[in-house]
Design a protein around this motif. Sequence first.
Motif, PDB file in Angstrom:
ATOM      1  N   ARG A  59       0.835  -1.199   0.000  1.00 37.21           N
ATOM      2  CA  ARG A  59       0.000   0.000   0.000  1.00 37.21           C
ATOM      3  C   ARG A  59       0.872   1.252   0.000  1.00 37.21           C
ATOM      4  O   ARG A  59       0.601   2.218  -0.687  1.00 37.21           O
ATOM      5  N   SER A  60       1.971   1.206   0.759  1.00 33.09           N
ATOM      6  CA  SER A  60       2.882   2.339   0.814  1.00 33.09           C
ATOM      7  C   SER A  60       3.517   2.578  -0.551  1.00 33.09           C
ATOM      8  O   SER A  60       3.615   3.712  -1.016  1.00 33.09           O
ATOM      9  N   ARG A  61       3.929   1.519  -1.201  1.00 29.63           N
ATOM     10  CA  ARG A  61       4.557   1.634  -2.527  1.00 29.63           C
ATOM     11  C   ARG A  61       3.563   2.175  -3.546  1.00 29.63           C
ATOM     12  O   ARG A  61       3.920   2.972  -4.400  1.00 29.63           O
ATOM     13  N   ARG A  62       2.307   1.737  -3.439  1.00 30.36           N
ATOM     14  CA  ARG A  62       1.277   2.221  -4.356  1.00 30.36           C
ATOM     15  C   ARG A  62       1.114   3.739  -4.198  1.00 30.36           C
ATOM     16  O   ARG A  62       1.005   4.462  -5.172  1.00 30.36           O
ATOM     17  N   GLY A  63       1.126   4.211  -2.959  1.00 26.89           N
ATOM     18  CA  GLY A  63       1.017   5.648  -2.707  1.00 26.89           C
ATOM     19  C   GLY A  63       2.219   6.409  -3.249  1.00 26.89           C
ATOM     20  O   GLY A  63       2.091   7.498  -3.808  1.00 26.89           O
ATOM     21  N   GLU A  64       3.408   5.808  -3.095  1.00 23.10           N
ATOM     22  CA  GLU A  64       4.626   6.439  -3.614  1.00 23.10           C
ATOM     23  C   GLU A  64       4.575   6.556  -5.132  1.00 23.10           C
ATOM     24  O   GLU A  64       4.949   7.578  -5.701  1.00 23.10           O
ATOM     25  N   LYS A  65       4.108   5.495  -5.801  1.00 25.44           N
ATOM     26  CA  LYS A  65       4.017   5.516  -7.262  1.00 25.44           C
ATOM     27  C   LYS A  65       3.008   6.569  -7.731  1.00 25.44           C
ATOM     28  O   LYS A  65       3.241   7.258  -8.724  1.00 25.44           O
ATOM     29  N   ALA A  66       1.907   6.706  -7.013  1.00 20.17           N
ATOM     30  CA  ALA A  66       0.901   7.709  -7.375  1.00 20.17           C
ATOM     31  C   ALA A  66       1.493   9.111  -7.244  1.00 20.17           C
ATOM     32  O   ALA A  66       1.296   9.964  -8.120  1.00 20.17           O
ATOM     33  N   LEU A  67       2.225   9.342  -6.171  1.00 19.46           N
ATOM     34  CA  LEU A  67       2.848  10.639  -5.967  1.00 19.46           C
ATOM     35  C   LEU A  67       3.890  10.925  -7.042  1.00 19.46           C
ATOM     36  O   LEU A  67       3.974  12.041  -7.559  1.00 19.46           O
ATOM     37  N   GLU A  68       4.684   9.914  -7.403  1.00 19.51           N
ATOM     38  CA  GLU A  68       5.665  10.087  -8.478  1.00 19.51           C
ATOM     39  C   GLU A  68       4.976  10.476  -9.785  1.00 19.51           C
ATOM     40  O   GLU A  68       5.452  11.341 -10.513  1.00 19.51           O
ATOM     41  N   GLY A  69       3.845   9.841 -10.073  1.00 21.23           N
ATOM     42  CA  GLY A  69       3.094  10.158 -11.283  1.00 21.23           C
ATOM     43  C   GLY A  69       2.577  11.579 -11.277  1.00 21.23           C
ATOM     44  O   GLY A  69       2.614  12.277 -12.301  1.00 21.23           O
ATOM     45  N   GLN A  70       2.113  12.049 -10.133  1.00 24.26           N
ATOM     46  CA  GLN A  70       1.631  13.429 -10.028  1.00 24.26           C
ATOM     47  C   GLN A  70       2.768  14.425 -10.232  1.00 24.26           C
ATOM     48  O   GLN A  70       2.604  15.436 -10.912  1.00 24.26           O
ATOM     49  N   VAL A  71       3.913  14.139  -9.656  1.00 24.93           N
ATOM     50  CA  VAL A  71       5.072  15.024  -9.804  1.00 24.93           C
ATOM     51  C   VAL A  71       5.508  15.071 -11.268  1.00 24.93           C
ATOM     52  O   VAL A  71       5.784  16.148 -11.810  1.00 24.93           O
ATOM     53  N   THR A  72       5.550  13.917 -11.918  1.00 22.09           N
ATOM     54  CA  THR A  72       5.933  13.856 -13.330  1.00 22.09           C
ATOM     55  C   THR A  72       4.951  14.637 -14.187  1.00 22.09           C
ATOM     56  O   THR A  72       5.357  15.417 -15.062  1.00 22.09           O
ATOM     57  N   ALA A  73       3.665  14.451 -13.947  1.00 21.12           N
ATOM     58  CA  ALA A  73       2.644  15.163 -14.726  1.00 21.12           C
ATOM     59  C   ALA A  73       2.780  16.669 -14.541  1.00 21.12           C
ATOM     60  O   ALA A  73       2.696  17.432 -15.510  1.00 21.12           O
ATOM     61  N   THR A  74       3.010  17.107 -13.317  1.00 19.37           N
ATOM     62  CA  THR A  74       3.163  18.536 -13.051  1.00 19.37           C
ATOM     63  C   THR A  74       4.392  19.095 -13.757  1.00 19.37           C
ATOM     64  O   THR A  74       4.347  20.172 -14.339  1.00 19.37           O
ATOM     65  N   SER A  75       5.487  18.335 -13.741  1.00 26.39           N
ATOM     66  CA  SER A  75       6.712  18.812 -14.384  1.00 26.39           C
ATOM     67  C   SER A  75       6.557  18.897 -15.905  1.00 26.39           C
ATOM     68  O   SER A  75       7.243  19.668 -16.557  1.00 26.39           O
ATOM     69  N   GLU A  76       5.619  18.100 -16.462  1.00 24.64           N
ATOM     70  CA  GLU A  76       5.360  18.136 -17.895  1.00 24.64           C
ATOM     71  C   GLU A  76       4.282  19.142 -18.268  1.00 24.64           C
ATOM     72  O   GLU A  76       3.859  19.219 -19.422  1.00 24.64           O
ATOM     73  N   GLY A  77       3.824  19.910 -17.274  1.00 27.06           N
ATOM     74  CA  GLY A  77       2.828  20.940 -17.556  1.00 27.06           C
ATOM     75  C   GLY A  77       1.396  20.476 -17.437  1.00 27.06           C
ATOM     76  O   GLY A  77       0.476  21.239 -17.706  1.00 27.06           O
ATOM     77  N   ASN A  78       1.183  19.235 -17.046  1.00 26.58           N
ATOM     78  CA  ASN A  78      -0.181  18.735 -16.862  1.00 26.58           C
ATOM     79  C   ASN A  78      -0.587  18.941 -15.420  1.00 26.58           C
ATOM     80  O   ASN A  78       0.180  18.675 -14.510  1.00 26.58           O
ATOM     81  N   ARG A  79      -1.787  19.409 -15.236  1.00 29.68           N
ATOM     82  CA  ARG A  79      -2.260  19.532 -13.868  1.00 29.68           C
ATOM     83  C   ARG A  79      -3.626  18.881 -13.788  1.00 29.68           C
ATOM     84  O   ARG A  79      -4.387  18.896 -14.745  1.00 29.68           O
ATOM     85  N   GLY A  80      -3.908  18.312 -12.659  1.00 24.58           N
ATOM     86  CA  GLY A  80      -5.157  17.590 -12.492  1.00 24.58           C
ATOM     87  C   GLY A  80      -6.333  18.515 -12.289  1.00 24.58           C
ATOM     88  O   GLY A  80      -6.203  19.743 -12.259  1.00 24.58           O
ATOM     89  N   GLY A  81      -7.469  17.903 -12.156  1.00 24.24           N
ATOM     90  CA  GLY A  81      -8.673  18.671 -11.892  1.00 24.24           C
ATOM     91  C   GLY A  81      -9.504  18.880 -13.143  1.00 24.24           C
ATOM     92  O   GLY A  81      -9.094  18.558 -14.255  1.00 24.24           O
ATOM     93  N   ARG A  82     -10.653  19.431 -12.904  1.00 29.00           N
ATOM     94  CA  ARG A  82     -11.573  19.685 -13.994  1.00 29.00           C
ATOM     95  C   ARG A  82     -11.220  21.006 -14.666  1.00 29.00           C
ATOM     96  O   ARG A  82     -10.655  21.903 -14.044  1.00 29.00           O
ATOM     97  N   PRO A  83     -11.584  21.146 -15.937  1.00 31.58           N
ATOM     98  CA  PRO A  83     -11.358  22.426 -16.598  1.00 31.58           C
ATOM     99  C   PRO A  83     -12.264  23.497 -15.989  1.00 31.58           C
ATOM    100  O   PRO A  83     -13.302  23.190 -15.406  1.00 31.58           O
ATOM    101  N   LYS A  84     -11.860  24.734 -16.139  1.00 30.67           N
ATOM    102  CA  LYS A  84     -12.654  25.831 -15.598  1.00 30.67           C
ATOM    103  C   LYS A  84     -14.011  25.880 -16.292  1.00 30.67           C
ATOM    104  O   LYS A  84     -14.110  25.750 -17.509  1.00 30.67           O
ATOM    105  N   ALA A  85     -15.053  26.061 -15.494  1.00 31.97           N
ATOM    106  CA  ALA A  85     -16.394  26.189 -16.057  1.00 31.97           C
ATOM    107  C   ALA A  85     -16.600  27.597 -16.599  1.00 31.97           C
ATOM    108  O   ALA A  85     -17.349  27.813 -17.545  1.00 31.97           O
TER     109      ALA A  85
END
Length: 105
Positions: free
Chosen positions: A49-75
Motif C-alpha cells: 500500500r505504501s509503494r502504491r502511494g509512492e508511485k501515485a505521488l511520483e506520477g503526479q510530480v511527473t505530470a506537473t513537471s510536464e505541464g499537466n495539472r489535475g482537476g476539472r477544466p474551468k467552467a
Amino acid sequence: MQLVKTIGEAGVDVVRILTDAHQAGVGVDQAVAAVTAAAAKTPALARRRSRRGEKALEGQVTATSEGNRGGRPKAIDDDMLTFAIALQNKGAPVPEIFDRSADAP
C-alpha cells in the motif's frame, strides 16, 4: 480472488474471520471490514500500500513537471467572468446575467 490470495499469503486467516463473522450473525460489510483491518496490520500489505502511494505521488510530480495539472477544466473562463461582471455593473438581474453569460463568446 487475487486479493484473498494475497491476504492469505500475508498470514491473515480469511476463512476463520469470515466463519467467525457468519456464526456471530455479522453482515458481509462488517466481515469484510474485519478482514481488511486484519490485513492492514500485516507488513507485506502495508509495504504494498505504501509503494502504491509512492508511485501515485511520483506520477503526479511527473505530470506537473510536464505541464499537466489535475482537476476539472474551468467552467467559467476569464472572458465570461469579465462579461458577467460588466452585466452586473449595468444592473442586469442575475437570471439575465446567467442566460447571457452562457451565450458569451
